[in-house]
Motif scaffolding. Structure first.
Motif, PDB file in Angstrom:
ATOM      1  N   SER A  52       0.842  -1.194   0.000  1.00 36.61           N
ATOM      2  CA  SER A  52       0.000   0.000   0.000  1.00 36.61           C
ATOM      3  C   SER A  52       0.879   1.246   0.000  1.00 36.61           C
ATOM      4  O   SER A  52       2.018   1.209   0.480  1.00 36.61           O
ATOM      5  N   PRO A  53       0.367   2.353  -0.519  1.00 37.42           N
ATOM      6  CA  PRO A  53       1.152   3.600  -0.512  1.00 37.42           C
ATOM      7  C   PRO A  53       1.622   3.992   0.890  1.00 37.42           C
ATOM      8  O   PRO A  53       2.744   4.473   1.056  1.00 37.42           O
ATOM      9  N   ASP A  54       0.776   3.768   1.894  1.00 30.30           N
ATOM     10  CA  ASP A  54       1.177   4.089   3.267  1.00 30.30           C
ATOM     11  C   ASP A  54       2.369   3.240   3.706  1.00 30.30           C
ATOM     12  O   ASP A  54       3.306   3.743   4.315  1.00 30.30           O
ATOM     13  N   MET A  55       2.339   1.943   3.393  1.00 30.10           N
ATOM     14  CA  MET A  55       3.459   1.070   3.756  1.00 30.10           C
ATOM     15  C   MET A  55       4.710   1.476   2.984  1.00 30.10           C
ATOM     16  O   MET A  55       5.798   1.510   3.550  1.00 30.10           O
ATOM     17  N   ASP A  97      -1.948  -0.534  10.317  1.00 28.74           N
ATOM     18  CA  ASP A  97      -0.554  -0.545   9.854  1.00 28.74           C
ATOM     19  C   ASP A  97       0.123  -1.854  10.244  1.00 28.74           C
ATOM     20  O   ASP A  97       0.889  -2.421   9.464  1.00 28.74           O
ATOM     21  N   LEU A  98      -0.160  -2.325  11.456  1.00 28.15           N
ATOM     22  CA  LEU A  98       0.433  -3.574  11.923  1.00 28.15           C
ATOM     23  C   LEU A  98       0.033  -4.729  11.008  1.00 28.15           C
ATOM     24  O   LEU A  98       0.886  -5.501  10.565  1.00 28.15           O
ATOM     25  N   GLN A  99      -1.243  -4.823  10.680  1.00 27.53           N
ATOM     26  CA  GLN A  99      -1.699  -5.911   9.810  1.00 27.53           C
ATOM     27  C   GLN A  99      -1.138  -5.755   8.399  1.00 27.53           C
ATOM     28  O   GLN A  99      -0.718  -6.731   7.778  1.00 27.53           O
ATOM     29  N   ASN A 100      -1.102  -4.517   7.895  1.00 33.45           N
ATOM     30  CA  ASN A 100      -0.523  -4.286   6.564  1.00 33.45           C
ATOM     31  C   ASN A 100       0.954  -4.672   6.536  1.00 33.45           C
ATOM     32  O   ASN A 100       1.432  -5.253   5.556  1.00 33.45           O
ATOM     33  N   PHE A 101       1.679  -4.347   7.600  1.00 32.58           N
ATOM     34  CA  PHE A 101       3.098  -4.698   7.693  1.00 32.58           C
ATOM     35  C   PHE A 101       3.264  -6.209   7.671  1.00 32.58           C
ATOM     36  O   PHE A 101       4.068  -6.750   6.904  1.00 32.58           O
ATOM     37  N   ARG A 102       2.503  -6.899   8.513  1.00 35.65           N
ATOM     38  CA  ARG A 102       2.586  -8.364   8.549  1.00 35.65           C
ATOM     39  C   ARG A 102       2.298  -8.961   7.173  1.00 35.65           C
ATOM     40  O   ARG A 102       3.029  -9.837   6.703  1.00 35.65           O
ATOM     41  N   ASN A 103       1.222  -8.502   6.543  1.00 34.55           N
ATOM     42  CA  ASN A 103       0.851  -9.033   5.228  1.00 34.55           C
ATOM     43  C   ASN A 103       1.937  -8.765   4.198  1.00 34.55           C
ATOM     44  O   ASN A 103       2.262  -9.635   3.379  1.00 34.55           O
TER      45      ASN A 103
END
Length: 136
Positions: A52-55, A97-103
């Motif tokens: 994602s752009p945020d990540m 953010d935590l879930q996006n990071f893990r994924n």
């Protein structure tokens, strides 16, 4: 810089980026071979770029190259696992953010493992260690 990434300091974003690159490096090193390593790191980098752009903004860190852990294989693994665990604490500020990071990390590690002829037992073992460090 977006409002979302301003919640994290440069040092925190560097930790997140170094943890991501370190995780991919551990998967790659678990099935050695120079040509495989090159293909694998390209595959992992591509996976990070599709985040994602945020990540992606978070992974930029403070600029420059990520710092790879040094020392023996065991030292490198311990350092990366520690950074992954620190990442969990950093990202506890925002569960999304935590879930996006893990994924993102798991997807990148999966792509690294698949890049050179399929996933070996050693790569799968390392992926499972990374998954555990991420609390997934």
């Amino acid at each position: 810089m977006t409002d979302k990434t301003m919640r994290y300091t440069d040092q925190e974003r560097d930790t997140l980026r170094n943890a991501a690159m370190g995780a991919m490096m551990l998967v790659s090193k678990s099935d050695p071979g120079i040509m495989g390593t090159i293909k694998e790191m390209f595959a992992g980098s591509k996976a990070l770029k599709s985040a994602s752009p945020d990540m992606q903004e978070i992974f930029k860190g403070s600029g420059g190259m990520p710092k790879m852990p040094k020392g023996s294989s065991a030292d490198m693994e311990n350092n990366v696992m520690s950074m992954l665990q620190q990442s969990q604490q950093i990202l506890s500020k925002d569960p999304q953010d935590l879930q996006n990071f893990r994924n993102t990390i798991m997807s990148a590690c999966d792509q690294v493992a698949k890049a050179q002829g399929g996933v070996s037992d050693n790569e799968m073992a390392m992926i499972n260690k990374i998954r555990s460090a991420l609390g997934s």
